[in-house]
Write a protein that holds these residues in place. Structure first.
Motif, PDB file in Angstrom:
ATOM      1  N   GLY A  27       0.403  -0.952   0.096  1.00  0.00           N
ATOM      2  CA  GLY A  27      -0.152  -0.153   0.393  1.00  0.00           C
ATOM      3  C   GLY A  27       1.069   1.231  -0.228  1.00  0.00           C
ATOM      4  N   PRO A  28       1.439   1.474   0.954  1.00  0.00           N
ATOM      5  CA  PRO A  28       2.540   2.670   1.061  1.00  0.00           C
ATOM      6  C   PRO A  28       3.154   3.298   0.070  1.00  0.00           C
ATOM      7  CG  PRO A  28       2.682   1.426   2.694  1.00  0.00           C
ATOM      8  CD  PRO A  28       1.923   0.573   2.078  1.00  0.00           C
ATOM      9  N   GLU A  30       2.775   1.792  -3.509  1.00  0.00           N
ATOM     10  CA  GLU A  30       2.179   1.952  -4.337  1.00  0.00           C
ATOM     11  C   GLU A  30       1.029   3.649  -4.598  1.00  0.00           C
ATOM     12  OE1 GLU A  30      -0.793   0.881  -7.697  1.00  0.00           O
ATOM     13  OE2 GLU A  30       0.983   0.102  -6.802  1.00  0.00           O
ATOM     14  N   SER A  31       1.154   3.804  -3.475  1.00  0.00           N
ATOM     15  CA  SER A  31       0.216   5.851  -2.973  1.00  0.00           C
ATOM     16  C   SER A  31       1.874   6.218  -3.100  1.00  0.00           C
ATOM     17  CB  SER A  31      -0.021   5.697  -1.615  1.00  0.00           C
ATOM     18  OG  SER A  31      -0.692   4.754  -1.209  1.00  0.00           O
ATOM     19  N   PHE A  32       3.038   6.341  -2.723  1.00  0.00           N
ATOM     20  CA  PHE A  32       4.375   6.643  -3.127  1.00  0.00           C
ATOM     21  C   PHE A  32       4.030   6.723  -4.499  1.00  0.00           C
ATOM     22  CE2 PHE A  32       8.147   7.307  -4.784  1.00  0.00           C
ATOM     23  CZ  PHE A  32       8.857   7.880  -4.596  1.00  0.00           C
ATOM     24  N   SER A  33       4.350   5.640  -5.332  1.00  0.00           N
ATOM     25  CA  SER A  33       4.277   5.316  -6.429  1.00  0.00           C
ATOM     26  C   SER A  33       3.424   6.177  -7.690  1.00  0.00           C
ATOM     27  CB  SER A  33       4.739   3.957  -7.458  1.00  0.00           C
ATOM     28  OG  SER A  33       5.128   3.514  -6.582  1.00  0.00           O
ATOM     29  N   ALA A  35       1.300   8.549  -6.446  1.00  0.00           N
ATOM     30  CA  ALA A  35       1.402  10.006  -6.358  1.00  0.00           C
ATOM     31  C   ALA A  35       2.599  11.167  -6.882  1.00  0.00           C
ATOM     32  CB  ALA A  35       1.396  10.254  -4.788  1.00  0.00           C
ATOM     33  N   ILE A  50       6.414  14.047  -0.374  1.00  0.00           N
ATOM     34  CA  ILE A  50       5.546  12.327  -1.232  1.00  0.00           C
ATOM     35  C   ILE A  50       5.762  11.559  -0.614  1.00  0.00           C
ATOM     36  CG2 ILE A  50       4.442  11.219  -2.947  1.00  0.00           C
ATOM     37  CD1 ILE A  50       4.744  13.962  -5.079  1.00  0.00           C
ATOM     38  N   ALA A  51       7.199  10.715  -0.862  1.00  0.00           N
ATOM     39  CA  ALA A  51       7.636  10.075   0.303  1.00  0.00           C
ATOM     40  C   ALA A  51       7.302  10.242   1.788  1.00  0.00           C
ATOM     41  CB  ALA A  51       9.123   9.441   0.269  1.00  0.00           C
ATOM     42  N   ALA A  53       4.623  11.621   3.108  1.00  0.00           N
ATOM     43  CA  ALA A  53       3.408  11.842   2.929  1.00  0.00           C
ATOM     44  C   ALA A  53       2.862  10.449   3.183  1.00  0.00           C
ATOM     45  CB  ALA A  53       2.396  12.822   2.056  1.00  0.00           C
ATOM     46  N   ASN A  54       3.802   9.499   2.949  1.00  0.00           N
ATOM     47  CA  ASN A  54       3.289   7.542   2.862  1.00  0.00           C
ATOM     48  C   ASN A  54       4.301   6.590   3.836  1.00  0.00           C
ATOM     49  OD1 ASN A  54       1.239   7.557   0.585  1.00  0.00           O
ATOM     50  ND2 ASN A  54       2.696   9.063  -0.488  1.00  0.00           N
TER      51      ASN A  54
END
Length: 66
Positions: A27-28, A30-33, A35, A50-51, A53-54
């Motif tokens: 999850g983290p 995936e969200s980083f990638s 964004a 961005i990093a 935040a994840n």
């Protein structure tokens, strides 16, 4: 690599390479990638934000090849 362990992937040859990386839980990353890909300003400050935040800590610079 275990979580909390600094690591990197790099190609030290002159040939193209493919890295297969599995993140668990994913999850983290995936969200980083997603964004990071959507960022309109892909500078280092934006990527670090961005990093963070994840829950991902980016370290740098990448060590030079010996």
């Amino acid at each position: 690599m275990a979580g909390g362990t600094p690591h990197t992937v790099r190609n030290e040859s002159k040939e193209d390479a493919v890295a297969f990386v599995v993140h668990a839980p994913g999850g983290p990353m995936e969200s980083f990638s997603r964004a990071a890909a959507a960022a309109t300003s892909p500078d280092m400050e934006t990527m670090l934000a961005i990093a963070a935040a994840n829950g991902i800590e980016l370290l740098g610079p990448i060590p030079a090849v010996a």
